[in-house]
Scaffold this motif. Structure first.
Motif, PDB file in Angstrom:
ATOM      1  N   SER A  39      15.553  81.792 -98.064  1.00  0.00           N
ATOM      2  CA  SER A  39      15.785  81.667 -99.521  1.00  0.00           C
ATOM      3  C   SER A  39      14.529  81.304-100.284  1.00  0.00           C
ATOM      4  CB  SER A  39      16.779  80.540 -99.802  1.00  0.00           C
ATOM      5  OG  SER A  39      18.016  80.782 -99.231  1.00  0.00           O
ATOM      6  N   SER A  40      13.682  80.485 -99.644  1.00  0.00           N
ATOM      7  CA  SER A  40      12.444  80.040-100.293  1.00  0.00           C
ATOM      8  C   SER A  40      11.472  79.725 -99.172  1.00  0.00           C
ATOM      9  CB  SER A  40      12.711  78.771-101.109  1.00  0.00           C
ATOM     10  OG  SER A  40      13.136  77.736-100.249  1.00  0.00           O
ATOM     11  N   PRO A  41      10.182  79.617 -99.495  1.00  0.00           N
ATOM     12  CA  PRO A  41       9.276  79.142 -98.450  1.00  0.00           C
ATOM     13  C   PRO A  41       9.778  77.792 -97.937  1.00  0.00           C
ATOM     14  CG  PRO A  41       8.048  79.953-100.334  1.00  0.00           C
ATOM     15  CD  PRO A  41       9.499  79.937-100.746  1.00  0.00           C
ATOM     16  N   ILE A  42       9.606  77.561 -96.650  1.00  0.00           N
ATOM     17  CA  ILE A  42      10.065  76.303 -96.044  1.00  0.00           C
ATOM     18  C   ILE A  42       8.900  75.317 -96.078  1.00  0.00           C
ATOM     19  CG2 ILE A  42      10.868  75.237 -93.888  1.00  0.00           C
ATOM     20  CD1 ILE A  42      12.208  77.925 -93.218  1.00  0.00           C
ATOM     21  N   THR A  43       9.187  74.112 -96.572  1.00  0.00           N
ATOM     22  CA  THR A  43       8.145  73.089 -96.613  1.00  0.00           C
ATOM     23  C   THR A  43       8.171  72.299 -95.318  1.00  0.00           C
ATOM     24  OG1 THR A  43       8.455  72.891 -98.981  1.00  0.00           O
ATOM     25  CG2 THR A  43       7.286  71.079 -97.904  1.00  0.00           C
ATOM     26  N   THR A  64      17.578  80.737-107.919  1.00  0.00           N
ATOM     27  CA  THR A  64      17.753  82.120-108.369  1.00  0.00           C
ATOM     28  C   THR A  64      18.751  82.893-107.512  1.00  0.00           C
ATOM     29  OG1 THR A  64      15.812  82.554-107.017  1.00  0.00           O
ATOM     30  CG2 THR A  64      15.452  82.421-109.397  1.00  0.00           C
ATOM     31  N   ILE A  65      19.282  82.254-106.451  1.00  0.00           N
ATOM     32  CA  ILE A  65      20.139  83.000-105.506  1.00  0.00           C
ATOM     33  C   ILE A  65      21.587  82.549-105.635  1.00  0.00           C
ATOM     34  CG2 ILE A  65      20.471  83.620-103.083  1.00  0.00           C
ATOM     35  CD1 ILE A  65      17.519  82.868-102.600  1.00  0.00           C
ATOM     36  N   GLN A  66      22.458  83.513-105.924  1.00  0.00           N
ATOM     37  CA  GLN A  66      23.910  83.257-106.044  1.00  0.00           C
ATOM     38  C   GLN A  66      24.460  82.765-104.711  1.00  0.00           C
ATOM     39  OE1 GLN A  66      26.033  84.229-108.601  1.00  0.00           O
ATOM     40  NE2 GLN A  66      24.674  85.485-109.852  1.00  0.00           N
ATOM     41  N   PRO A  67      25.539  81.969-104.721  1.00  0.00           N
ATOM     42  CA  PRO A  67      26.105  81.519-103.435  1.00  0.00           C
ATOM     43  C   PRO A  67      26.435  82.672-102.481  1.00  0.00           C
ATOM     44  CG  PRO A  67      27.426  80.714-105.313  1.00  0.00           C
ATOM     45  CD  PRO A  67      26.215  81.374-105.880  1.00  0.00           C
ATOM     46  N   SER A  68      26.952  83.793-103.003  1.00  0.00           N
ATOM     47  CA  SER A  68      27.322  84.914-102.122  1.00  0.00           C
ATOM     48  C   SER A  68      26.110  85.640-101.554  1.00  0.00           C
ATOM     49  CB  SER A  68      28.162  85.944-102.884  1.00  0.00           C
ATOM     50  OG  SER A  68      29.265  85.320-103.479  1.00  0.00           O
ATOM     51  N   ALA A  69      24.932  85.417-102.151  1.00  0.00           N
ATOM     52  CA  ALA A  69      23.742  86.179-101.738  1.00  0.00           C
ATOM     53  C   ALA A  69      22.730  85.329-100.974  1.00  0.00           C
ATOM     54  CB  ALA A  69      23.082  86.784-102.982  1.00  0.00           C
ATOM     55  N   VAL A  70      23.078  84.088-100.652  1.00  0.00           N
ATOM     56  CA  VAL A  70      22.150  83.238 -99.895  1.00  0.00           C
ATOM     57  C   VAL A  70      21.871  83.917 -98.536  1.00  0.00           C
ATOM     58  CG1 VAL A  70      21.917  81.016 -98.690  1.00  0.00           C
ATOM     59  CG2 VAL A  70      22.873  81.085-101.010  1.00  0.00           C
ATOM     60  N   PRO A  71      20.606  84.137 -98.180  1.00  0.00           N
ATOM     61  CA  PRO A  71      20.304  84.809 -96.907  1.00  0.00           C
ATOM     62  C   PRO A  71      20.439  83.832 -95.731  1.00  0.00           C
ATOM     63  CG  PRO A  71      18.267  84.280 -98.042  1.00  0.00           C
ATOM     64  CD  PRO A  71      19.383  83.798 -98.940  1.00  0.00           C
ATOM     65  N   SER A  72      21.677  83.468 -95.425  1.00  0.00           N
ATOM     66  CA  SER A  72      21.906  82.386 -94.445  1.00  0.00           C
ATOM     67  C   SER A  72      21.378  82.742 -93.057  1.00  0.00           C
ATOM     68  CB  SER A  72      23.395  82.057 -94.369  1.00  0.00           C
ATOM     69  OG  SER A  72      23.813  81.528 -95.602  1.00  0.00           O
ATOM     70  N   ARG A 119      29.817  88.245 -97.078  1.00  0.00           N
ATOM     71  CA  ARG A 119      28.586  87.604 -96.591  1.00  0.00           C
ATOM     72  C   ARG A 119      28.412  87.912 -95.106  1.00  0.00           C
ATOM     73  NH1 ARG A 119      29.321  81.522 -99.251  1.00  0.00           N
ATOM     74  NH2 ARG A 119      30.092  82.292-101.239  1.00  0.00           N
ATOM     75  N   PRO A 120      27.265  88.436 -94.705  1.00  0.00           N
ATOM     76  CA  PRO A 120      27.068  88.628 -93.263  1.00  0.00           C
ATOM     77  C   PRO A 120      27.204  87.266 -92.576  1.00  0.00           C
ATOM     78  CG  PRO A 120      25.261  89.595 -94.520  1.00  0.00           C
ATOM     79  CD  PRO A 120      26.083  88.791 -95.482  1.00  0.00           C
ATOM     80  N   SER A 121      28.083  87.178 -91.569  1.00  0.00           N
ATOM     81  CA  SER A 121      28.397  85.840 -91.067  1.00  0.00           C
ATOM     82  C   SER A 121      28.161  85.695 -89.567  1.00  0.00           C
ATOM     83  CB  SER A 121      29.835  85.470 -91.418  1.00  0.00           C
ATOM     84  OG  SER A 121      30.708  86.370 -90.794  1.00  0.00           O
ATOM     85  N   SER A 122      27.481  86.688 -88.971  1.00  0.00           N
ATOM     86  CA  SER A 122      27.165  86.573 -87.544  1.00  0.00           C
ATOM     87  C   SER A 122      25.826  87.238 -87.280  1.00  0.00           C
ATOM     88  CB  SER A 122      28.245  87.255 -86.710  1.00  0.00           C
ATOM     89  OG  SER A 122      27.815  87.343 -85.360  1.00  0.00           O
ATOM     90  N   PHE A 123      25.050  86.643 -86.384  1.00  0.00           N
ATOM     91  CA  PHE A 123      23.794  87.271 -85.959  1.00  0.00           C
ATOM     92  C   PHE A 123      24.081  88.535 -85.140  1.00  0.00           C
ATOM     93  CE2 PHE A 123      22.231  82.862 -86.554  1.00  0.00           C
ATOM     94  CZ  PHE A 123      21.175  83.136 -87.416  1.00  0.00           C
ATOM     95  N   VAL A 169      37.014  73.300 -98.248  1.00  0.00           N
ATOM     96  CA  VAL A 169      37.348  74.717 -98.468  1.00  0.00           C
ATOM     97  C   VAL A 169      36.077  75.396 -98.949  1.00  0.00           C
ATOM     98  CG1 VAL A 169      38.736  76.321 -99.849  1.00  0.00           C
ATOM     99  CG2 VAL A 169      39.712  74.097 -99.164  1.00  0.00           C
ATOM    100  N   CYS A 170      35.737  76.543 -98.338  1.00  0.00           N
ATOM    101  CA  CYS A 170      34.581  77.297 -98.831  1.00  0.00           C
ATOM    102  C   CYS A 170      35.087  78.563 -99.506  1.00  0.00           C
ATOM    103  CB  CYS A 170      33.614  77.646 -97.695  1.00  0.00           C
ATOM    104  SG  CYS A 170      32.115  78.419 -98.332  1.00  0.00           S
ATOM    105  N   MET A 171      34.891  78.653-100.816  1.00  0.00           N
ATOM    106  CA  MET A 171      35.363  79.804-101.592  1.00  0.00           C
ATOM    107  C   MET A 171      34.187  80.736-101.895  1.00  0.00           C
ATOM    108  SD  MET A 171      35.684  78.114-105.380  1.00  0.00           S
ATOM    109  CE  MET A 171      35.950  79.688-106.147  1.00  0.00           C
ATOM    110  N   GLU A 172      34.523  81.958-102.362  1.00  0.00           N
ATOM    111  CA  GLU A 172      33.452  82.930-102.599  1.00  0.00           C
ATOM    112  C   GLU A 172      32.672  82.630-103.874  1.00  0.00           C
ATOM    113  OE1 GLU A 172      32.701  85.450-100.302  1.00  0.00           O
ATOM    114  OE2 GLU A 172      30.917  85.384-101.545  1.00  0.00           O
ATOM    115  N   GLY A 173      33.380  82.327-104.968  1.00  0.00           N
ATOM    116  CA  GLY A 173      32.704  82.144-106.245  1.00  0.00           C
ATOM    117  C   GLY A 173      32.196  83.487-106.764  1.00  0.00           C
ATOM    118  N   PRO A 174      31.307  83.530-107.729  1.00  0.00           N
ATOM    119  CA  PRO A 174      30.701  82.365-108.363  1.00  0.00           C
ATOM    120  C   PRO A 174      31.624  81.655-109.370  1.00  0.00           C
ATOM    121  CG  PRO A 174      29.864  84.353-109.422  1.00  0.00           C
ATOM    122  CD  PRO A 174      30.754  84.804-108.298  1.00  0.00           C
TER     123      PRO A 174
END
Ligand SMILES: CSC[C@H]1O[C@H](OP(=O)(O)O)[C@H](O)[C@@H]1O
Ligand SMILES: Nc1ncnc2[nH]cnc12
Length: 305
Positions: A39-43, A64-72, A119-123, A169-174
């Motif tokens: 999502s961002s450079p890691i410190t 700048t990243i919506q909850p559904s678009a977080v590159p988890s 959301r892609p949810s598995s490697f 509970v984890c919902m989609e949102g936004p």
């Protein structure tokens, strides 16, 4: 960075928490993983004691990243590539219970998935290798227990209550929930609601990382019959105070957490947990897929194995 020093602890900051205090920045890294960039450079930073940690802002440094678009997948893979073994993730959450007030901190132990499959949810998604991780206890029990004691101590005298053993509970949102949905989640046994704990927790499990969530309550969602429904403005009111408290918590606990991770006392559950989760017939098929999965599970997918 001194190669002998390990970055064992990763902290993921959620809404309002874009940096930690009392750190000396060692470097910022932005590793490219098979699932893209985080999502961002890691410190990578040092605590005053010299202990290293990695910090990542879930929604990006400018949010700048919506909850559904977080590159988890990239976030978890990037943290794992740095050597991280335990992740403490922060999240702004709505409360579904009267006794959990805005400003309170909560350590959930269960999750109800109300994301919508976008959301892609598995490697393993998109590969020929099939695996089924155990997720009955979605957070790392030992890490949660450890945090219960240490976060409790860090919060004592601060006027902030800590609740444990709750269900999120984890919902989609936004968009936030309707009043009917909010009431339904209470009837299901939900105590908290956010848009971010999944797939993060699932991916940490697949990567054999210890993972716990420190949920910081910002609002009462929309279930209270005589109150206004949640608005973003109501959430923003509590975000800054919660972020300050979160920084106090991390400054207080992270040295001890690093030590607990180093001596193995909180990491025994996840290491090796995927060994029997991979369908044996699929494991050796495709070299490209093996190479990709070696980035998160080298023990099972590196060339020698
Ligand atoms: C700002 S309200 C909704 C937003 O806040 C939470 O984010 P995070 O978990 O990263 O703190 C929630 O999950 C939503 O993404
Ligand atoms: N009420 C709520 N619903 C979903 N996510 C949230 N994050 C903070 N408050 C929330």
């Amino acid at each position: 960075m001194d190669a002998s020093q390990k970055v064992l602890i990763g902290v993921i900051g959620g809404s309002g928490l874009y940096h930690l205090d009392n750190l000396t920045v060692v470097e910022q890294v932005n590793p490219e993983t098979p699932w893209g960039h985080p999502s961002s450079p890691i410190t990578i930073a040092k605590l005053p004691s010299g202990t290293l940690l990695a910090f990542l802002a879930r929604h990006g440094l400018g949010h700048t990243i919506q909850p559904s678009a977080v590159p988890s997948r990239a976030n978890i893979a990037a943290l794992k590539s740095l050597g991280v073994r335990a992740i403490v993730a922060f999240s702004a959450v709505g409360s579904l219970r009267e006794e959990i007030a805005p400003g309170d901190f909560v350590l959930p132990t269960q999750i109800i998935d109300r994301t919508k499959g976008v959301r892609p949810s598995s490697f393993f998604e998109g590969t020929t290798i099939v695996a089924h991780a155990s997720f009955g206890d979605p957070f790392s029990g030992k890490l949660v227990k450890w945090l219960e004691e240490m976060v409790g101590k860090a919060l004592s005298g601060k006027g902030v209550s800590l609740h444990t053993d709750k269900c999120i509970v984890c919902m989609e949102g936004p968009q936030f929930s309707t009043r009917a949905e909010s009431l339904m989640y209470r009837a299901w046994g939900g105590d908290l609601i956010n848009m971010s704990v999944l797939p993060e927790a699932k991916l940490a499990r697949e990567a054999e990382l210890s993972y716990a969530l420190i949920a910081t309550a910002t609002d009462y969602d929309s279930w209270r019959p005589h109150s206004d429904v949640v608005t973003a403005a109501a959430v923003f009111k509590t975000l800054t105070t919660n972020a300050d408290t979160s920084r106090h918590v991390t400054a207080t606990i992270l040295d001890d957490l690093h030590a607990a991770a180093e001596d193995g006392s909180i990491l025994t559950e996840e290491a090796g947990s995927m060994k029997f989760s991979i369908m044996p017939r699929t494991q050796h098929r495709n070299p490209e897929d093996r190479k990709k999965l070696a980035c998160i599970l080298p023990e099972y997918f590196s060339v020698e194995n």
